[in-house]
Design a protein around this motif. Structure first.
Motif, PDB file in Angstrom:
ATOM      1  N   MET A   1       0.824  -1.203   0.000  1.00 15.03           N
ATOM      2  CA  MET A   1       0.000   0.000   0.000  1.00 15.03           C
ATOM      3  C   MET A   1       0.866   1.264   0.000  1.00 15.03           C
ATOM      4  SD  MET A   1      -2.881  -1.334  -0.050  1.00 15.03           S
ATOM      5  CE  MET A   1      -3.374   0.362  -0.255  1.00 15.03           C
ATOM      6  N   GLU A  47       0.838   5.479  -4.844  1.00 13.48           N
ATOM      7  CA  GLU A  47      -0.086   5.430  -3.700  1.00 13.48           C
ATOM      8  C   GLU A  47      -1.328   6.211  -4.088  1.00 13.48           C
ATOM      9  OE1 GLU A  47       2.561   7.424  -1.121  1.00 13.48           O
ATOM     10  OE2 GLU A  47       3.535   5.606  -0.400  1.00 13.48           O
ATOM     11  N   SER A  49      -5.557   7.203  -3.013  1.00 14.48           N
ATOM     12  CA  SER A  49      -6.682   7.160  -2.082  1.00 14.48           C
ATOM     13  C   SER A  49      -7.781   8.051  -2.633  1.00 14.48           C
ATOM     14  CB  SER A  49      -6.244   7.642  -0.696  1.00 14.48           C
ATOM     15  OG  SER A  49      -7.283   7.427   0.224  1.00 14.48           O
TER      16      SER A  49
ATOM     17  N   THR B  18      -1.211   3.614   6.879  1.00 11.20           N
ATOM     18  CA  THR B  18      -2.235   2.593   7.094  1.00 11.20           C
ATOM     19  C   THR B  18      -2.610   2.669   8.572  1.00 11.20           C
ATOM     20  OG1 THR B  18      -0.574   0.886   7.557  1.00 11.20           O
ATOM     21  CG2 THR B  18      -1.318   1.102   5.278  1.00 11.20           C
ATOM     22  N   THR B  50      -8.977   9.703   2.291  1.00 10.71           N
ATOM     23  CA  THR B  50      -8.858   8.461   3.038  1.00 10.71           C
ATOM     24  C   THR B  50      -9.866   7.463   2.497  1.00 10.71           C
ATOM     25  OG1 THR B  50      -8.346   9.743   5.002  1.00 10.71           O
ATOM     26  CG2 THR B  50      -8.939   7.449   5.338  1.00 10.71           C
ATOM     27  N   ASN B  51      -9.410   6.282   2.202  1.00  7.80           N
ATOM     28  CA  ASN B  51     -10.373   5.208   1.981  1.00  7.80           C
ATOM     29  C   ASN B  51     -10.093   4.135   3.033  1.00  7.80           C
ATOM     30  OD1 ASN B  51      -8.173   3.784   1.079  1.00  7.80           O
ATOM     31  ND2 ASN B  51      -8.635   4.075  -1.075  1.00  7.80           N
ATOM     32  N   ASN B  52     -10.647   2.987   2.895  1.00  3.60           N
ATOM     33  CA  ASN B  52     -10.463   1.996   3.962  1.00  3.60           C
ATOM     34  C   ASN B  52      -9.094   1.322   3.949  1.00  3.60           C
ATOM     35  OD1 ASN B  52     -10.997   0.682   1.643  1.00  3.60           O
ATOM     36  ND2 ASN B  52     -12.625  -0.634   2.437  1.00  3.60           N
ATOM     37  N   LYS B  53      -8.305   1.627   2.950  1.00  6.14           N
ATOM     38  CA  LYS B  53      -6.996   0.984   2.865  1.00  6.14           C
ATOM     39  C   LYS B  53      -5.846   1.929   3.183  1.00  6.14           C
ATOM     40  CE  LYS B  53      -8.438  -2.203  -0.776  1.00  6.14           C
ATOM     41  NZ  LYS B  53      -8.399  -2.348  -2.236  1.00  6.14           N
ATOM     42  N   LEU B  54      -5.935   3.113   2.643  1.00  7.45           N
ATOM     43  CA  LEU B  54      -4.790   4.022   2.714  1.00  7.45           C
ATOM     44  C   LEU B  54      -5.256   5.448   2.980  1.00  7.45           C
ATOM     45  CD1 LEU B  54      -1.678   3.808   2.223  1.00  7.45           C
ATOM     46  CD2 LEU B  54      -2.116   4.605  -0.084  1.00  7.45           C
ATOM     47  N   GLU B  55      -4.495   6.101   3.808  1.00  8.56           N
ATOM     48  CA  GLU B  55      -4.750   7.516   4.074  1.00  8.56           C
ATOM     49  C   GLU B  55      -3.619   8.331   3.467  1.00  8.56           C
ATOM     50  OE1 GLU B  55      -5.737   8.402   8.135  1.00  8.56           O
ATOM     51  OE2 GLU B  55      -4.561  10.236   8.057  1.00  8.56           O
TER      52      GLU B  55
END
Lengths: 106, 106
Positions: A1, A47, A49, B18, B50-55
């Motif tokens: 990630m 990366e 998002s 994360t 931000t999503n649920n995987k990566l900020e």
């Protein structure tokens, strides 16, 4: 990630965008361009998002020349054109040289 | 949403993280630190997604010195400590000099 970039210096392209309501073909194109970017010389990592307000994608490259080549890559150029026409309300691209980095892992 | 930064050169801090499963106090702290950053000398803007995987959070600054001062700001230092202890599984910080930027608005 989190992209495993190498030692500095390297380069970051920060792409921030707001989207239109048009979704047709968008996810597929993002995936296609991500796959294609990874095959370019000098690509180090990416990366991304997205939430419902803002999309941020940061790609890392070994040189400014590699960034220029990717910008001018034929399929990528066509995708950028479509992006302006269909998918993006606005975006900003910032090309920068990473001068320091550090990380934390729990 | 997209930060209205001034003419180059300026500096970007790319923070990618994360998260752990711990949410208590997190949103409040992010808001507090965003408000506080905006009061710092040399702060130019911030973009976050931000999503649920990566900020991803990218903040922009007029100088490296301004970035250092913000890193060492007392309340921010305490927040960073809490972040390492509670909220972040891993993160990477990349400090970079923006050498070129361009934008598109539909």
């Amino acid at each position: 990630m989190i992209a495993k970039t190498l030692a500095i210096p390297y380069y970051a392209v920060v792409f921030t965008a707001t989207r239109t309501d048009m979704d047709a073909g968008y996810e597929e194109m993002v995936q296609k361009m991500t796959d294609l970017a990874q095959k370019q010389d000098g690509f180090l990592g990416i990366e991304s998002s997205t939430n419902n307000k803002l999309e941020i994608s940061v790609s890392y490259w070994s040189s400014i020349e590699a960034i220029k080549k990717w910008k001018d890559q034929t399929d990528h150029e066509a995708a950028q054109k479509l992006g302006r026409k269909e998918w993006y309300k606005s975006f900003k691209v910032r090309i920068s040289q990473v001068v320091r980095d550090y990380e934390f892992t729990n």
